[in-house]
Design an enzyme around this catalytic site. Sequence first.
Site, PDB file in Angstrom:
ATOM      1  N   GLY A  11       0.821  -1.209   0.000  1.00  0.00           N
ATOM      2  CA  GLY A  11       0.000   0.000   0.000  1.00  0.00           C
ATOM      3  C   GLY A  11       0.853   1.255   0.000  1.00  0.00           C
ATOM      4  N   LEU A  13       1.578   3.579   2.413  1.00  0.00           N
ATOM      5  CA  LEU A  13       2.513   3.718   3.522  1.00  0.00           C
ATOM      6  C   LEU A  13       3.548   2.590   3.517  1.00  0.00           C
ATOM      7  CD1 LEU A  13       3.417   5.246   6.038  1.00  0.00           C
ATOM      8  CD2 LEU A  13       1.737   3.915   7.359  1.00  0.00           C
ATOM      9  N   ASP A  37      -1.147 -13.617   5.588  1.00  0.00           N
ATOM     10  CA  ASP A  37      -2.548 -13.224   5.743  1.00  0.00           C
ATOM     11  C   ASP A  37      -2.788 -12.924   7.223  1.00  0.00           C
ATOM     12  OD1 ASP A  37      -5.262 -12.904   5.895  1.00  0.00           O
ATOM     13  OD2 ASP A  37      -5.782 -14.841   5.018  1.00  0.00           O
ATOM     14  N   ILE A  38      -2.850 -11.633   7.547  1.00  0.00           N
ATOM     15  CA  ILE A  38      -2.961 -11.265   8.967  1.00  0.00           C
ATOM     16  C   ILE A  38      -4.333 -11.579   9.566  1.00  0.00           C
ATOM     17  CG2 ILE A  38      -1.104  -9.563   8.887  1.00  0.00           C
ATOM     18  CD1 ILE A  38      -3.269  -7.363   8.792  1.00  0.00           C
ATOM     19  N   ALA A  61      -4.950  -2.142   5.846  1.00  0.00           N
ATOM     20  CA  ALA A  61      -6.271  -1.618   6.235  1.00  0.00           C
ATOM     21  C   ALA A  61      -7.255  -1.752   5.088  1.00  0.00           C
ATOM     22  CB  ALA A  61      -6.163  -0.150   6.640  1.00  0.00           C
ATOM     23  N   ASP A 103      -8.304   9.620  11.152  1.00  0.00           N
ATOM     24  CA  ASP A 103      -9.125  10.726  11.656  1.00  0.00           C
ATOM     25  C   ASP A 103     -10.615  10.370  11.651  1.00  0.00           C
ATOM     26  OD1 ASP A 103      -8.731  10.772   8.762  1.00  0.00           O
ATOM     27  OD2 ASP A 103      -9.975  12.577   8.750  1.00  0.00           O
ATOM     28  N   TYR A 126     -16.405   2.357   8.155  1.00  0.00           N
ATOM     29  CA  TYR A 126     -14.942   2.423   8.094  1.00  0.00           C
ATOM     30  C   TYR A 126     -14.378   2.935   9.417  1.00  0.00           C
ATOM     31  CZ  TYR A 126     -10.308   4.345   7.120  1.00  0.00           C
ATOM     32  OH  TYR A 126      -8.982   4.670   7.199  1.00  0.00           O
TER      33      TYR A 126
END
Length: 289
Positions: A11, A13, A37-38, A61, A103, A126
């Site tokens: 991703g 980040l 695979d978390i 995420a 946020d 989300y």
Amino acid sequence: MQTILVTGANGQLGNEMRKVATDSGNQYIFTDVSELDITDREAVFSFIKENAVSVVVNCAAYTNVDKAEDDFGTASLINDRAVENLAAACKEFKATLIHVSTDYVFHGDKNVAYTEEDFTNPLGIYGKTKLAGELSVQVSGCNYMIFRTAWLYSAFGNNFVKTMQRLTRERDTLKVVVDQVGTPTYAGDLAALIFKVIEEKLYVKHLGIYHFSNEGVCSWYDFAKEIAALSGNVCDIQTCNSEEFPSKVKRPNFSVLDKTKVKQVLAFKVPYWKDSLAKCITELAAASK
């Protein structure tokens, strides 16, 4: 030498973490779902144990805000259950978890910057699943740092900067919302902060929740105007309100994050959003040649 596991490494980040990690004497292991695979608790425990991981940086995420409204199961699995797996494994094997949140855990009804102690009250699925993930970390008993960030962009993947570059190049006019205010965050700056925390072992003494975005405040309209200007695109960008773009979920109208704690406790100099945007657009221009 420490072993650092970075999940969600493909991703925005995660890719920026790959870049900064080239300057490290530590061992960084980068995984995405094909390598680890978390959501598989057993696989997470085995991986962290076998590789003697001392720090986990979770960049994974489910970030599709609109789609999450119809897909609670998947959003919850990735944003909460998978995070719980990482936290439990970190607790078991005495590793530290550095987790990235958002946020969107806030309602967005303030008019001054949100601090780490402010009441959380997410508007949509989300935000609710990301908040659940934060709580799973907090109750796990592991050592953790949670970094809440906002309006993330980079030279990698799909994001607002790339979309606005394309639209302002292709169209003569464009409408962008002016009633949602926050601060863009260059993923490279967040990666630099996390890298500093790991390399200087700041996580040993400074656990807890931190807010990080770039400095300054703007609307999505202001952000789009700056992207077009820095990209050399001539487009008549006009303001509009959120109501003109109906969505399944209401986004926070105000999501400015207070960075005092990051600056004082972690001694990190936070770049101004326009400076970081210019840096990213220069990077994108170089990559397109």
